[in-house]
Motif scaffolding. Structure first.
Motif, PDB file in Angstrom:
ATOM      1  N   LYS A 167       0.835  -1.194   0.000  1.00 50.82           N
ATOM      2  CA  LYS A 167       0.000   0.000   0.000  1.00 50.82           C
ATOM      3  C   LYS A 167       0.874   1.251   0.000  1.00 50.82           C
ATOM      4  CE  LYS A 167      -3.998   1.684   2.509  1.00 50.82           C
ATOM      5  NZ  LYS A 167      -4.932   1.449   3.589  1.00 50.82           N
ATOM      6  N   GLY A 168       0.616   2.137  -0.931  1.00 51.50           N
ATOM      7  CA  GLY A 168       1.325   3.425  -0.940  1.00 51.50           C
ATOM      8  C   GLY A 168       2.689   3.420  -1.617  1.00 51.50           C
ATOM      9  N   VAL A 169       3.114   2.278  -2.147  1.00 50.87           N
ATOM     10  CA  VAL A 169       4.471   2.226  -2.720  1.00 50.87           C
ATOM     11  C   VAL A 169       4.614   3.083  -3.981  1.00 50.87           C
ATOM     12  CG1 VAL A 169       5.167  -0.002  -1.731  1.00 50.87           C
ATOM     13  CG2 VAL A 169       3.977   0.052  -3.955  1.00 50.87           C
ATOM     14  N   ILE A 170       3.489   3.567  -4.499  1.00 45.63           N
ATOM     15  CA  ILE A 170       3.570   4.423  -5.690  1.00 45.63           C
ATOM     16  C   ILE A 170       4.420   5.663  -5.426  1.00 45.63           C
ATOM     17  CG2 ILE A 170       1.507   5.801  -5.260  1.00 45.63           C
ATOM     18  CD1 ILE A 170       0.978   5.540  -8.318  1.00 45.63           C
ATOM     19  N   GLU A 171       4.563   6.043  -4.169  1.00 43.66           N
ATOM     20  CA  GLU A 171       5.378   7.213  -3.843  1.00 43.66           C
ATOM     21  C   GLU A 171       6.815   7.048  -4.352  1.00 43.66           C
ATOM     22  OE1 GLU A 171       4.050   9.928  -2.783  1.00 43.66           O
ATOM     23  OE2 GLU A 171       2.077   9.047  -2.337  1.00 43.66           O
ATOM     24  N   LYS A 172       7.218   5.788  -4.568  1.00 39.84           N
ATOM     25  CA  LYS A 172       8.584   5.547  -5.062  1.00 39.84           C
ATOM     26  C   LYS A 172       8.708   5.774  -6.570  1.00 39.84           C
ATOM     27  CE  LYS A 172       9.708   2.075  -1.570  1.00 39.84           C
ATOM     28  NZ  LYS A 172      10.152   0.730  -1.281  1.00 39.84           N
ATOM     29  N   LEU A 173       7.585   6.049  -7.236  1.00 40.35           N
ATOM     30  CA  LEU A 173       7.615   6.127  -8.702  1.00 40.35           C
ATOM     31  C   LEU A 173       8.667   7.097  -9.260  1.00 40.35           C
ATOM     32  CD1 LEU A 173       6.311   5.108 -11.369  1.00 40.35           C
ATOM     33  CD2 LEU A 173       4.652   6.980 -11.144  1.00 40.35           C
ATOM     34  N   PRO A 174       8.731   8.348  -8.745  1.00 40.64           N
ATOM     35  CA  PRO A 174       9.749   9.255  -9.314  1.00 40.64           C
ATOM     36  C   PRO A 174      11.165   8.694  -9.188  1.00 40.64           C
ATOM     37  CG  PRO A 174       8.206  10.454  -7.907  1.00 40.64           C
ATOM     38  CD  PRO A 174       7.905   8.997  -7.709  1.00 40.64           C
ATOM     39  N   ALA A 175      11.464   8.087  -8.050  1.00 39.30           N
ATOM     40  CA  ALA A 175      12.817   7.532  -7.855  1.00 39.30           C
ATOM     41  C   ALA A 175      13.056   6.345  -8.786  1.00 39.30           C
ATOM     42  CB  ALA A 175      12.991   7.115  -6.398  1.00 39.30           C
ATOM     43  N   ILE A 176      12.009   5.598  -9.056  1.00 36.38           N
ATOM     44  CA  ILE A 176      12.149   4.447  -9.961  1.00 36.38           C
ATOM     45  C   ILE A 176      12.363   4.924 -11.402  1.00 36.38           C
ATOM     46  CG2 ILE A 176      10.873   2.505 -10.997  1.00 36.38           C
ATOM     47  CD1 ILE A 176       9.545   2.187  -8.142  1.00 36.38           C
ATOM     48  N   MET A 177      11.643   5.984 -11.790  1.00 33.81           N
ATOM     49  CA  MET A 177      11.719   6.443 -13.180  1.00 33.81           C
ATOM     50  C   MET A 177      12.984   7.283 -13.451  1.00 33.81           C
ATOM     51  SD  MET A 177       9.014   4.999 -14.323  1.00 33.81           S
ATOM     52  CE  MET A 177       9.129   5.475 -16.029  1.00 33.81           C
ATOM     53  N   ASP A 227       7.873  16.414 -12.872  1.00 39.70           N
ATOM     54  CA  ASP A 227       9.177  16.870 -13.380  1.00 39.70           C
ATOM     55  C   ASP A 227       9.590  16.162 -14.670  1.00 39.70           C
ATOM     56  OD1 ASP A 227       9.470  18.565 -11.311  1.00 39.70           O
ATOM     57  OD2 ASP A 227      10.726  17.227 -10.101  1.00 39.70           O
ATOM     58  N   PHE A 228       8.738  15.264 -15.148  1.00 39.26           N
ATOM     59  CA  PHE A 228       9.078  14.487 -16.344  1.00 39.26           C
ATOM     60  C   PHE A 228       8.275  15.022 -17.532  1.00 39.26           C
ATOM     61  CE2 PHE A 228      10.183  11.921 -12.783  1.00 39.26           C
ATOM     62  CZ  PHE A 228      11.146  11.012 -13.194  1.00 39.26           C
ATOM     63  N   GLU A 229       8.740  14.678 -18.732  1.00 38.98           N
ATOM     64  CA  GLU A 229       7.959  15.030 -19.929  1.00 38.98           C
ATOM     65  C   GLU A 229       7.137  13.795 -20.309  1.00 38.98           C
ATOM     66  OE1 GLU A 229       8.572  16.814 -24.440  1.00 38.98           O
ATOM     67  OE2 GLU A 229      10.329  16.460 -23.163  1.00 38.98           O
ATOM     68  N   ILE A 230       5.817  13.937 -20.250  1.00 36.61           N
ATOM     69  CA  ILE A 230       4.948  12.769 -20.417  1.00 36.61           C
ATOM     70  C   ILE A 230       4.255  12.787 -21.786  1.00 36.61           C
ATOM     71  CG2 ILE A 230       2.985  11.484 -19.465  1.00 36.61           C
ATOM     72  CD1 ILE A 230       5.306  11.633 -17.514  1.00 36.61           C
ATOM     73  N   PHE A 231       4.377  11.705 -22.501  1.00 30.85           N
ATOM     74  CA  PHE A 231       3.590  11.471 -23.720  1.00 30.85           C
ATOM     75  C   PHE A 231       2.573  10.389 -23.367  1.00 30.85           C
ATOM     76  CE2 PHE A 231       7.777  12.926 -24.684  1.00 30.85           C
ATOM     77  CZ  PHE A 231       7.593  13.879 -25.671  1.00 30.85           C
ATOM     78  N   GLU A 232       1.446  10.362 -24.089  1.00 32.64           N
ATOM     79  CA  GLU A 232       0.411   9.407 -23.681  1.00 32.64           C
ATOM     80  C   GLU A 232      -0.084   8.553 -24.825  1.00 32.64           C
ATOM     81  OE1 GLU A 232      -2.925  10.811 -21.425  1.00 32.64           O
ATOM     82  OE2 GLU A 232      -1.691  12.212 -20.257  1.00 32.64           O
ATOM     83  N   LEU A 233      -0.354   7.295 -24.520  1.00 32.98           N
ATOM     84  CA  LEU A 233      -1.110   6.427 -25.421  1.00 32.98           C
ATOM     85  C   LEU A 233      -2.247   5.834 -24.588  1.00 32.98           C
ATOM     86  CD1 LEU A 233      -1.431   4.932 -28.198  1.00 32.98           C
ATOM     87  CD2 LEU A 233      -0.256   3.025 -27.113  1.00 32.98           C
ATOM     88  N   SER A 234      -3.478   6.200 -24.927  1.00 36.20           N
ATOM     89  CA  SER A 234      -4.623   5.691 -24.171  1.00 36.20           C
ATOM     90  C   SER A 234      -5.439   4.750 -25.055  1.00 36.20           C
ATOM     91  CB  SER A 234      -5.495   6.859 -23.702  1.00 36.20           C
ATOM     92  OG  SER A 234      -5.975   7.558 -24.824  1.00 36.20           O
TER      93      SER A 234
END
Ligand code: NZQ
Ligand code: ZN
Length: 386
Positions: A16-26, A57-64
């Motif tokens: 639960k809540g591990v998404i907070e690590k996403l910036p560090a992972i990316m 802080d990232f540049e995001i492109f999307e495919l939905s």
């Protein structure tokens, strides 16, 4: 025990809540990210907003709009976005379909030609962009394997690209993101994962260790899917299902087992390729009929072990009686999850049975399996599933 060469380089970040690590992972992967998602469930749950906030802080492109049984057209579109914008990494947020599509996109982005060349092994996959995923559905195990299953409805082909280059770099597994999965998809996901274990268990040789691990995973899924269907927000049940599903499609629970041929999956992939049905439902429908067809003097011991250890059937009974009872119980279990258990219930009639059977088993495709099947055998399984 047969020789093996095993490596799963994927980092699993669970809880639960591990998404907070996403910036560090990316961050180590680069600044330009292709965010891939499906038909909108992640917008309804707020996960989409959370991801964008964390990656501001990232540049995001999307495919939905990636569909269930992801279509080749989405792969082409995603790979094009990556190439045109020099994307550094792909972030899949969704179920197995979104992740599978992202894996082929990641490979296609590194290849100048048509990604279909890679998916069909005309050209070997030699590299791919890094892939990170946030799973929202427990089912396929794509988060912990190197497979990408892609469909081309124009050709009636659903096929699997398998390459070490498309293991996710990191899979983020937060069970709370699966609370909103419908009863139907929860049940189908459990059936899919159970089938992944069957494909490892009904083979020869196996080991005591592997049989024990496979049986533990099957039992855990069978118990926890019932809890999750009753109470979709039961954290512990969703958590255990999430880990079960990740392990079920990974070879770690079958190291040294003989290859089975993954026959139920071969049959289901043809059904989806022609009729676009839900993968787990197709497997649940086919499985009892496939089991009945492969039951023989050669395979009976496996069914006895399954029947005694999973279903508690009296080991003193005749082996074929145990096997048949175990197959009946498998059918009843899937039915008890609310899964439609005939092809008719998912809109499939007998019109294309011969064509599909030929695609599945023609040219001796299933002749080297643990329990070999001919085109006629497969057609019979399909007819019995109607
Ligand atoms: O598209 P969205 O809006 O996200 O909705 C999805 C989709 O409609 C929805 N969903 C996902 N997470 C949700 C949610 N709805 C509410 N709340 C959530 N948290 O569920 C629907 C089905 O999603 P999908 O990704 O298609 O399901 P699944 O994870 O079962 O993936 C199935 C695909 O994976 C392939 C199957 O053949 C099929 O194409 N497989 C992949 C494997 C692999 N890579 O190793 C192995 C398997 O054997 C399998 O072949
Ligand atoms: Zn599957």
């Amino acid at each position: 025990m047969v020789n093996f060469d095993y490596c799963t380089p994927t980092r699993l970040v669970f809880g639960k809540g591990v998404i907070e690590k996403l910036p560090a992972i990316m961050s180590p992967l680069g600044k330009k990210i292709l965010l891939v998602y499906g038909g909108g469930s992640i917008k309804k749950t707020g996960l989409y907003d959370k991801v964008l906030e964390l990656l501001s802080d990232f540049e995001i492109f999307e495919l939905s709009g990636v569909e269930p049984n992801p279509k080749y057209e989405s792969v082409v579109e995603g790979a094009k976005i990556c190439r045109e914008n020099n994307v550094d990494a792909v972030l899949a947020v969704g179920g197995g379909s979104v992740l599978d599509c992202s894996k082929s996109i990641a490979a296609g982005a590194k290849y100048d030609g048509d990604p279909w060349d890679l998916i069909t092994y005309k050209v070997p996959t030699t590299s791919a962009l890094p892939i990170v995923d946030i799973m929202t559905l427990s089912a396929t195990g794509s988060e912990y394997d190197a497979n990408s299953v892609i469909s081309r409805m124009d050709l009636n082909i659903k096929t699997c690209l398998k390459s070490d280059h498309i293991f996710p770099t990191c899979s983020i597994l937060d069970p709370t993101y699966t609370f909103t999965v419908s009863k139907r998809q929860t049940a189908a996901g459990a059936a899919d994962a159970i089938s992944h274990v069957f494909e490892k268990y009904f083979t020869s040789p196996t080991t005591d260790l592997n049989d024990g691990m496979c049986e533990a995973v099957i039992k855990s899924i069978m118990k926890n899917v019932k809890v999750a269907l009753e109470n979709p927000c039961d954290y512990d049940a969703r958590a255990e299902l999430m880990v079960d599903c990740a392990l079920a499609c990974n070879n770690i629970i079958a190291l040294g087992n003989g290859a089975s041929g993954w026959v139920a999956h071969a049959i289901e992939h043809a059904l989806s390729a022609y009729y676009d049905i839900t993968h787990g439902e197709g497997l649940a429908i086919i499985t009892p009929h496939w089991m009945r067809k492969i039951l023989s003097e050669k395979t009976a011991d496996r069914f006895v072990k399954y029947g005694v250890n999973i279903w508690g059937i009296d080991p003193g009974l005749d082996s074929f009686e145990i096997a048949n009872k175990a197959i009946d119980k498998t059918y009843e279990f899937f039915r008890s999850l609310g899964i439609p258990m005939t092809l008719g219930e998912v809109g499939i009639d007998d019109a294309k049975i011969n064509e599909m059977a030929n695609d599945i088993a023609g040219d001796g495709k299933l002749k080297n399996c643990y329990a070999p099947l001919s085109v006629e055998d497969v057609a019979e399984i399909l007819r019995n599933s109607l």
